[in-house]
Design an enzyme around this catalytic site. Structure first.
Site, short mmCIF file in Angstrom:
data_model
loop_
_atom_site.label_atom_id
_atom_site.label_comp_id
_atom_site.label_asym_id
_atom_site.label_seq_id
_atom_site.Cartn_x
_atom_site.Cartn_y
_atom_site.Cartn_z
N CYS A 38 0.85 -1.20 0.00
CA CYS A 38 0.00 0.00 0.00
C CYS A 38 0.89 1.25 0.00
O CYS A 38 2.06 1.19 0.41
CB CYS A 38 -0.84 -0.03 1.27
SG CYS A 38 -1.88 1.40 1.49
N THR A 40 0.66 3.51 2.04
CA THR A 40 1.02 3.70 3.46
C THR A 40 2.32 2.96 3.78
O THR A 40 3.17 3.47 4.51
CB THR A 40 -0.12 3.15 4.36
OG1 THR A 40 -1.32 3.82 3.98
CG2 THR A 40 0.15 3.36 5.83
N HIS A 43 5.16 5.03 2.72
CA HIS A 43 5.48 6.08 3.69
C HIS A 43 6.34 5.52 4.82
O HIS A 43 7.29 6.14 5.28
CB HIS A 43 4.20 6.68 4.29
CG HIS A 43 3.43 7.54 3.34
ND1 HIS A 43 3.89 8.76 2.89
CD2 HIS A 43 2.24 7.36 2.74
CE1 HIS A 43 3.00 9.28 2.07
NE2 HIS A 43 1.99 8.46 1.94
N HIS A 63 -0.75 -4.36 5.84
CA HIS A 63 -2.14 -4.48 6.30
C HIS A 63 -3.10 -5.00 5.23
O HIS A 63 -4.29 -5.09 5.48
CB HIS A 63 -2.63 -3.14 6.83
CG HIS A 63 -2.55 -2.05 5.81
ND1 HIS A 63 -1.44 -1.26 5.67
CD2 HIS A 63 -3.41 -1.64 4.87
CE1 HIS A 63 -1.63 -0.41 4.68
NE2 HIS A 63 -2.83 -0.63 4.17
N ASP A 195 -5.15 12.62 -13.80
CA ASP A 195 -3.86 12.36 -13.15
C ASP A 195 -2.83 13.18 -13.91
O ASP A 195 -3.17 13.88 -14.89
CB ASP A 195 -3.52 10.86 -13.16
CG ASP A 195 -2.55 10.47 -12.03
OD1 ASP A 195 -1.39 10.92 -12.07
OD2 ASP A 195 -2.94 9.73 -11.13
N ARG A 200 -0.30 5.66 -15.26
CA ARG A 200 -1.49 5.42 -14.42
C ARG A 200 -2.78 5.62 -15.20
O ARG A 200 -3.74 4.87 -15.05
CB ARG A 200 -1.45 6.37 -13.22
CG ARG A 200 -0.31 6.02 -12.23
CD ARG A 200 -0.81 5.15 -11.21
NE ARG A 200 0.08 4.46 -10.34
CZ ARG A 200 0.36 4.82 -9.09
NH1 ARG A 200 -0.06 5.97 -8.62
NH2 ARG A 200 1.05 4.03 -8.32
N LEU A 262 -10.95 11.12 -0.10
CA LEU A 262 -10.16 10.02 0.45
C LEU A 262 -8.67 10.39 0.51
O LEU A 262 -7.96 10.05 1.45
CB LEU A 262 -10.32 8.76 -0.40
CG LEU A 262 -9.58 7.55 0.14
CD1 LEU A 262 -10.44 6.81 1.15
CD2 LEU A 262 -9.12 6.61 -0.95
N ILE A 264 -5.11 11.96 1.00
CA ILE A 264 -4.60 12.61 2.20
C ILE A 264 -3.54 13.65 1.81
O ILE A 264 -2.46 13.28 1.35
CB ILE A 264 -4.00 11.57 3.18
CG1 ILE A 264 -5.07 10.52 3.51
CG2 ILE A 264 -3.49 12.25 4.44
CD1 ILE A 264 -4.55 9.33 4.29
N TYR A 287 -12.64 7.76 5.80
CA TYR A 287 -11.52 7.07 6.43
C TYR A 287 -11.82 5.57 6.44
O TYR A 287 -12.85 5.16 6.96
CB TYR A 287 -11.32 7.60 7.85
CG TYR A 287 -10.22 6.92 8.61
CD1 TYR A 287 -8.96 6.74 8.03
CD2 TYR A 287 -10.41 6.47 9.91
CE1 TYR A 287 -7.94 6.12 8.73
CE2 TYR A 287 -9.39 5.85 10.62
CZ TYR A 287 -8.16 5.67 10.02
OH TYR A 287 -7.16 5.05 10.72
P1 NAD Z 1 -1.32 6.99 -5.11
O1 NAD Z 1 -0.36 7.91 -4.44
O2 NAD Z 1 -0.84 5.73 -5.73
O3 NAD Z 1 -2.17 7.80 -6.20
C1 NAD Z 1 -2.36 9.17 -6.21
C2 NAD Z 1 -2.37 9.61 -7.65
O4 NAD Z 1 -2.66 11.01 -7.68
C3 NAD Z 1 -1.01 9.42 -8.35
O5 NAD Z 1 -1.17 8.60 -9.50
C4 NAD Z 1 -0.59 10.84 -8.69
O6 NAD Z 1 0.13 10.93 -9.92
C5 NAD Z 1 -1.95 11.55 -8.77
N1 NAD Z 1 -1.89 13.00 -8.74
C6 NAD Z 1 -0.92 13.82 -8.23
N2 NAD Z 1 -1.22 15.12 -8.49
C7 NAD Z 1 -2.40 15.14 -9.16
C8 NAD Z 1 -3.21 16.17 -9.70
N3 NAD Z 1 -2.87 17.45 -9.57
N4 NAD Z 1 -4.36 15.82 -10.34
C9 NAD Z 1 -4.72 14.52 -10.46
N5 NAD Z 1 -3.98 13.49 -9.97
C10 NAD Z 1 -2.83 13.79 -9.32
O7 NAD Z 1 -2.42 6.66 -3.97
P2 NAD Z 1 -3.50 5.49 -3.78
O8 NAD Z 1 -2.86 4.34 -3.09
O9 NAD Z 1 -4.29 5.25 -5.00
O10 NAD Z 1 -4.40 6.26 -2.70
C11 NAD Z 1 -5.10 7.43 -3.07
C12 NAD Z 1 -5.08 8.46 -1.96
O11 NAD Z 1 -5.89 8.00 -0.86
C13 NAD Z 1 -3.71 8.76 -1.35
O12 NAD Z 1 -3.65 10.15 -1.01
C14 NAD Z 1 -3.71 7.93 -0.07
O13 NAD Z 1 -2.84 8.46 0.92
C15 NAD Z 1 -5.15 8.06 0.35
N6 NAD Z 1 -5.69 6.99 1.21
C16 NAD Z 1 -6.59 7.39 2.14
C17 NAD Z 1 -7.20 6.44 2.92
C18 NAD Z 1 -8.23 6.86 3.92
O14 NAD Z 1 -8.68 6.02 4.71
N7 NAD Z 1 -8.65 8.12 3.87
C19 NAD Z 1 -6.88 5.08 2.78
C20 NAD Z 1 -5.96 4.70 1.79
C21 NAD Z 1 -5.37 5.67 1.00
ZN ZN Z 2 -3.68 0.09 2.41
#
Ligand code: NAD
Ligand code: ZN
Length: 342
Positions: A38, A40, A43, A63, A195, A200, A262, A264, A287
């Site tokens: 993931c 996460t 990070h 996880h 994106d 992607r 969603l 972050i 969340y």
């Molecule tokens: P990821 O980082 O793989 O995908 C994010 C995408 O956003 C990337 O492909 C990136 O190129 C794109 N991006 C960057 N700038 C952009 C812009 N200006 N316009 C459009 N797209 C843009 O993340 P993921 O694993 O798919 O997760 C998505 C998001 O959700 C992340 O921010 C992650 O931290 C968050 N998340 C939140 C929860 C929650 O419970 N709230 C749980 C899981 C993940």
């Molecule tokens: Zn996850």
């Protein structure tokens, strides 16, 4: 047992021998078959500010998992040895107002498997039986290992009625891509995904029949006109965490539109509140997954034809984890699944 451990307060993870977790009376022990990497976990690998504040060291991380039940605690009646399961990685308390009202996913005492307590990147994982999710035959181990992020996508997408609606998804990461497939499956009209990464966006088109826009060089308004949209998006799913993407979403929403968030952001970010107010937008933070309605719906959708398999772009042995993390760092992958059975 073999396990991937954050062993030091520094970048990286190490594969090393760890004791098999001891289960309590309400727990189950799972022999892990497959796990998903993931964002996460990345990070945690990078040991960024959030990870430094959050992750106890040393600890087994991870996880997203699927496996088979190896042992059960003396009080467990709902799970049997040999059951194939995945599980909700948010461990909750039962004291808060929301938990006692049955809104388990809103419990403020939530602890994350692989974030606050030992995780799933291991040959064996302990979780409370309450958190186990039984897997039907239609959901094989590799799909089961990514139910956690699919659940994020489903929870966000199903926040608002999508039938016949025009949807903007910002961020074609694995979760944005899976959310796009969900929007299609449940009957949205136009689904537009933005994106700034072509790999992607191409992957997104492979997984779901949607319109993709690289906003680093294409004009979103022009795309809307081309597909016959007049006013703006009814529903927005923010899945990038990028402040610019949220701004663009607000700008392109219909008056009275609804946004589920969603992604972050890395810190506090300015918002054009005048637009939010004068457009009468609804914004909902998301969340995790709803316990356990999201799990019910996503498994039902997988059984009724939702197909997200192509979002898994790389499969490898757990011992090759470093290669998986390198791909994640580059952003040149969808989901990476590690196999713990070999
Ligand atoms: P990821 O980082 O793989 O995908 C994010 C995408 O956003 C990337 O492909 C990136 O190129 C794109 N991006 C960057 N700038 C952009 C812009 N200006 N316009 C459009 N797209 C843009 O993340 P993921 O694993 O798919 O997760 C998505 C998001 O959700 C992340 O921010 C992650 O931290 C968050 N998340 C939140 C929860 C929650 O419970 N709230 C749980 C899981 C993940
Ligand atoms: Zn996850």
């Amino acid at each position: 047992m073999r396990a991937l451990v954050k062993a030091e307060k520094a970048e990286g993870l190490v594969m090393r021998d760890e004791p098999v977790p001891e289960i309590g009376s309400d727990d189950i022990l799972i022999k892990v078959r497959k796990t998903g990497i993931c964002g996460t976990d990345l990070h945690i690998w990078k040991w960024d500010e959030w990870a430094q504040k959050t992750i106890p060291v040393p600890m087994v991380v991870g996880h997203e998992f699927a496996g088979v039940v190896e042992a059960i605690g003396s009080h467990v009646r709902t799970v049997k040895v040999g059951d194939r399961v995945s599980g909700e990685g948010h461990l909750i308390g039962m004291k808060s107002r929301m938990a006692r009202a049955g809104h388990f996913h809103l419990d403020p005492e939530t602890k994350g498997v692989g974030v606050n307590v030992p995780g799933a990147f291991a040959e064996y994982l302990k979780i409370p039986a309450f958190n186990a999710i039984h897997l039907p035959p239609e959901v094989d181990d590799e799909i089961a290992s990514i139910l956690d992020p699919l659940g994020n996508a489903v929870h966000t997408a199903l926040s608002f009625d999508l039938v016949g609606e025009d949807v903007l998804i910002t961020g074609a990461g694995p979760i944005g891509i899976m959310a796009a497939a969900v929007c299609r499956h449940v009957g949205a009209r136009h689904v537009v995904v933005t994106d700034i990464n072509d790999y992607r966006l191409d992957l997104c088109q492979d997984v779901a029949d949607v319109v993709t826009v690289n906003v680093s060089r294409e004009d979103l308004r022009a795309v809307m006109e081309r597909i016959g949209m007049r006013e703006g998006f009814d529903i927005g799913l923010e899945m990038s965490g990028a402040p610019k993407a949220f701004d663009q979403m607000v700008e392109h929403m219909i008056v009275g539109g609804k946004i589920a968030m969603l992604g972050i952001p890395s810190g506090k970010t300015p918002v054009d509140w005048n637009s939010v107010i004068f457009k009468s937008l609804t914004i909902k933070g998301i969340y995790g997954r709803e316990m356990f309605e999201t799990w019910y719906k996503m498994i039902a959708m997988l059984q009724s034809g939702l197909d997200i398999r192509k979002v898994i772009t790389h499969r490898m042995k757990a011992t090759d984890f470093a290669q998986g993390f390198a791909l994640m760092k580059q952003g040149s992958c969808g989901k990476v699944v590690l196999d713990w059975s070999t």
